[in-house]
Design an enzyme around this catalytic site. Structure first.
Site, PDB file in Angstrom:
ATOM      1  N   ARG A   1       1.933   6.451   7.097  1.00 13.73           N
ATOM      2  CA  ARG A   1       3.256   6.661   6.485  1.00 13.73           C
ATOM      3  C   ARG A   1       3.157   7.874   5.575  1.00 13.73           C
ATOM      4  O   ARG A   1       2.168   8.077   4.884  1.00 13.73           O
ATOM      5  CB  ARG A   1       3.667   5.439   5.676  1.00 13.73           C
TER       6      ARG A   1
ATOM      7  N   CYS B   1      -5.041  -4.075   2.631  1.00 11.99           N
ATOM      8  CA  CYS B   1      -5.712  -4.838   1.564  1.00 11.99           C
ATOM      9  C   CYS B   1      -5.892  -6.303   1.962  1.00 11.99           C
ATOM     10  O   CYS B   1      -5.942  -7.187   1.107  1.00 11.99           O
ATOM     11  CB  CYS B   1      -4.926  -4.748   0.267  1.00 11.99           C
ATOM     12  N   GLY B   2      -5.940  -6.573   3.257  1.00 11.97           N
ATOM     13  CA  GLY B   2      -6.238  -7.938   3.694  1.00 11.97           C
ATOM     14  C   GLY B   2      -5.015  -8.765   4.063  1.00 11.97           C
ATOM     15  O   GLY B   2      -5.112  -9.983   4.219  1.00 11.97           O
TER      16      GLY B   2
ATOM     17  N   SER C   1      -5.167  -9.952   7.878  1.00  9.61           N
ATOM     18  CA  SER C   1      -6.298 -10.858   8.102  1.00  9.61           C
ATOM     19  C   SER C   1      -6.092 -12.187   7.380  1.00  9.61           C
ATOM     20  O   SER C   1      -6.605 -13.212   7.813  1.00  9.61           O
ATOM     21  CB  SER C   1      -7.617 -10.203   7.712  1.00  9.61           C
TER      22      SER C   1
ATOM     23  N   ALA D   1      -6.129   3.347  12.826  1.00  8.59           N
ATOM     24  CA  ALA D   1      -5.813   3.044  14.231  1.00  8.59           C
ATOM     25  C   ALA D   1      -5.200   1.649  14.284  1.00  8.59           C
ATOM     26  O   ALA D   1      -5.542   0.780  13.468  1.00  8.59           O
ATOM     27  CB  ALA D   1      -7.084   3.096  15.060  1.00  8.59           C
TER      28      ALA D   1
ATOM     29  N   ARG E   1      -6.056  -4.366  -4.596  1.00 11.03           N
ATOM     30  CA  ARG E   1      -7.463  -3.980  -4.748  1.00 11.03           C
ATOM     31  C   ARG E   1      -7.751  -3.812  -6.222  1.00 11.03           C
ATOM     32  O   ARG E   1      -7.511  -2.750  -6.778  1.00 11.03           O
ATOM     33  CB  ARG E   1      -7.721  -2.642  -4.043  1.00 11.03           C
TER      34      ARG E   1
HETATM   35  C1  SPV Z   1       2.117  -0.685   6.112  1.00 10.16           C
HETATM   36  O1  SPV Z   1       1.543   0.402   5.976  1.00 10.16           O
HETATM   37  O2  SPV Z   1       2.490  -1.376   5.152  1.00 10.16           O
HETATM   38  C2  SPV Z   1       2.373  -1.195   7.453  1.00 10.16           C
HETATM   39  C3  SPV Z   1       2.307  -0.265   8.552  1.00 10.16           C
HETATM   40  O3  SPV Z   1       2.718  -2.315   7.611  1.00 10.16           O
HETATM   41  S1  SPV Z   1       3.592   0.830   8.509  1.00 10.16           S
HETATM   42  O4  SPV Z   1       4.360   0.626   9.712  1.00 10.16           O
HETATM   43  O5  SPV Z   1       2.993   2.138   8.487  1.00 10.16           O
HETATM   44  O6  SPV Z   1       4.414   0.605   7.350  1.00 10.16           O
END
Ligand code: SPV
Ligand code: MN
Length: 625
Positions: free
Chosen positions: A87, A274-275, A278, A387, A419
């Site tokens: 982003r 930041c997890g 997961s 990625a 974090r």
């Molecule tokens: C984030 O960066 O918070 C995402 C991926 O979830 S994005 O689509 O780049 O926002």
């Protein structure tokens, strides 16, 4: 027929014209006519969500070269340019009418000037290409949460991704009234290289026109900048939620299993990388969503839906032992788009996948080989850290069955985590809604990560992990969150987690990656009153015996009391300086932070100082009773 209809007529065959004409909504027709006039596509393809239309998008994504097939059936790879790997905060701007202003912390540009700039870049951008039109819903289509969206893009990859990530809504569009409101997204990848990668990175722009509920995106392909319904929509829906009295949050939703077959739903806000995913993907639990949640108070309960229906997830460190559910989906036939990984012999490779990587292949910089350097002499990694993989939640065996429940799920708890190397304990529970939101959400400090273009590891406050997307005054956003509890008879508990606490002396992380599962199980017990807790100055913290039992049950691990003490020691000086930074941030950079926030921070400081007098700077949890 006037000129604009003429252009649309020229670009559309009879079938597509009929699909457009069947929709009576005025906002849609105005948007489409303007998009066609501005971008001048050779053709317009209108996706009605039928199986043949979805298949056509998939096949064009390959035929155009934006995606390339991999060995496993249904798998493809897409590459974004080297300067388009995350982003882009710098070039994401709000178009603000002259004389008005949004939060000082937002990147703004005067609306007319911004429109001229971005529309100038979009002008004629689709010549010789097809504009794809998609109708999608944020939230379960047709539910009280649902928001209708229309995307126009010249990228088959973007259109394909949206089919995996969102719920189709063409039937809902057929039922729209003339005056119904929509969110509109216009995207062009701009000038492309032979490899079908956007090349004019210096002309990348993402401009948000909240006065028209319309977002423009150009000269970029990275999904976080282009897929309208993701972060572009979040900026608009936060405004809508503010007007209508609900909350749009940057949160995952998951079901956590408790004793006797019980399931409890948790939401969680974490900055990117930041997890978050997961946590939502903890083995043995169920996932409802990993990125964006809508909260509404219904009959005094907090009910939530996933705005999305798929995952655009970070692939780094996804491996068979840590993330069995995702890994399985990424290695079995089915629709998966990999982005910015390494490809060798049509197989995908990424960092931390649990297998050795080949010494050469193709990645986001083209041909890659071990030792490759960029123009600045920096080593090029085999795969980018950011990625990603794009899959529908339906592809996951741990998908929660309530994903499409029109009334959402009842939320038992919310967690915030960033974090934070120094201050917060791994898990704690707020004394009440307001205390939790202020201490863990509005005080969320973190280090920047690779998910955002710019320097990594810079410490910053990222309020509720949503600061990048808050398109109303930040103080108003905090207030809305605090006030939301008034609509609730049984508010969820609010927790703070910190997966990144380090030892003060040697700087080593104090927790293993999977410890977060234990924290989630502890929260589940707390929500039902099935675990006691110790009162610390900053919140309720777990008792050693409960964690020792959970570590055994969940991870089959012995949990030493010294580890507990190291992890849950209240670090008074670090907490006090955190409060100072947070308070300064709210006083200086947040207009209209509510008085309640400063009261909670003051209370926290007093409790810490009183405890410091009694116990010293570092307070063992064993001395709290
Ligand atoms: C984030 O960066 O918070 C995402 C991926 O979830 S994005 O689509 O780049 O926002
Ligand atoms: Mn996100």
């Amino acid at each position: 027929m006037n000129k604009k209809d003429d252009l649309l007529g020229k670009a559309c065959d009879a079938k597509n014209i009929a699909k457009i004409a069947a929709i009576k909504n005025r906002a849609f027709h105005l948007f489409l006519a303007d998009a066609v006039r501005l971008c001048a596509p050779e053709k317009v393809f209108v996706c009605d969500d039928s199986a043949p239309d979805a298949a056509f998008i998939r096949s064009e994504a390959r035929a155009s070269g934006e995606e390339k097939p991999l060995a496993v059936s249904g798998h493809t790879v897409h590459f974004d340019g080297p300067l388009d790997q995350g982003r882009d905060r710098e070039v994401t701007r709000y178009l603000v009418p002259r004389g008005e202003t949004l939060s000082a912390s937002l990147n703004q540009i005067e609306r007319e000037a911004g429109l001229q700039e971005v529309r100038g870049l979009l002008q004629g951008s689709m010549r010789g290409r097809t504009m794809i039109v998609r109708f999608l819903s944020l939230g379960p289509a047709g539910s009280p949460f649902a928001i209708n969206c229309v995307q126009c893009t010249d990228s088959w990859y973007v259109a394909h991704s949206e089919g995996l990530l969102y719920r189709p809504a063409y039937p809902q569009f057929l039922a729209l009234k003339e005056q119904d409101a929509l969110l509109c997204f216009l995207h062009s990848a701009g000038k492309l290289s032979e490899e079908m990668v956007s090349v004019e990175a210096d002309k990348k722009r993402i401009y948000i026109d909240h006065t028209r509920d319309l977002v423009y995106s150009v000269n970029t392909q990275y999904a976080g900048n282009t897929v309208g319904l993701k972060k572009l929509a979040l900026r608009l829906t936060i405004r809508k939620a503010d007007r209508e009295g609900w909350l749009a949050e940057h949160m995952f939703l998951m079901g956590v299993k408790g004793p006797k077959g019980r399931k409890t739903y948790l939401a969680g806000a974490f900055p990117s990388a930041c997890g978050k995913t997961s946590t939502a993907m903890l083995p043995g639990e169920t996932i409802l969503g990993d990125d964006i949640a809508y909260f509404r108070a219904i009959d005094g309960k907090l009910r939530a839906v996933n705005a999305e229906a798929g995952i655009f997830g970070i692939i780094q460190d996804v491996n068979p032992s840590g993330d069995p559910a995702i890994y399985k989906a990424l290695s079995t036939p089915g629709e998966v788009i990999f982005s910015n990984i390494l490809v060798k012999d049509r197989n995908p490779y990424w960092l931390g996948m649990g297998y050795p990587l080949p010494a050469e292949g193709v990645n986001f910089t083209g041909k890659w080989f071990q030792g490759k350097k960029d123009e600045k002499g920096n080593p090029v990694p085999p795969a980018h850290k950011n990625a990603r993989y794009t899959v529908s939640l339906q592809a996951l065996e741990n998908m929660d069955p309530e994903l499409n429940n029109a009334s959402g799920i009842e939320l038992g708890g919310i967690m915030y985590g960033g974090r934070d190397a120094k201050a917060y304990v791994p898990v704690q529970q707020g004394f009440d809604w307001v205390h939790g939101i202020v201490s863990y959400g509005a005080s969320l400090e973190t280090e920047t990560t690779f998910a955002i273009i710019g320097k990594e590891g810079v410490s910053e406050i990222n309020l509720m992990s949503i600061q990048d997307f808050v398109a109303i005054p930040l103080g108003k956003y905090v207030r809305n969150n605090l006030d939301f509890v008034r609509q609730l008879k049984t508010p969820p508990l609010v927790f703070g987690v910190n997966y990144f606490l380090r030892d003060l002396k040697d700087g080593k992380f104090l927790n293993a990656v999977r410890d977060k599962h234990v924290w989630a199980k502890w929260m589940e017990l707390r929500i039902h009153g099935d675990a006691e807790a110790l009162k610390s100055p900053t919140g309720w913290i777990p008792k050693y015996e409960d964690l020792a039992r959970l570590f055994q049950e969940v991870l089959k691990k012995d949990y030493a009391q010294e580890d507990y003490v190291r992890q849950f020691t209240v670090r008074v000086p670090e907490n006090l300086s955190k409060i100072d930074r947070v308070e300064k941030f709210h006083r200086e950079q947040v207009e209209g932070s509510p008085a309640a926030l400063f009261e909670v921070l003051a209370g926290q400081r007093e409790r810490l100082l009183a405890a410091q007098k009694r116990f010293g700077d570092y307070i063992s949890p064993l001395s709290l009773g």
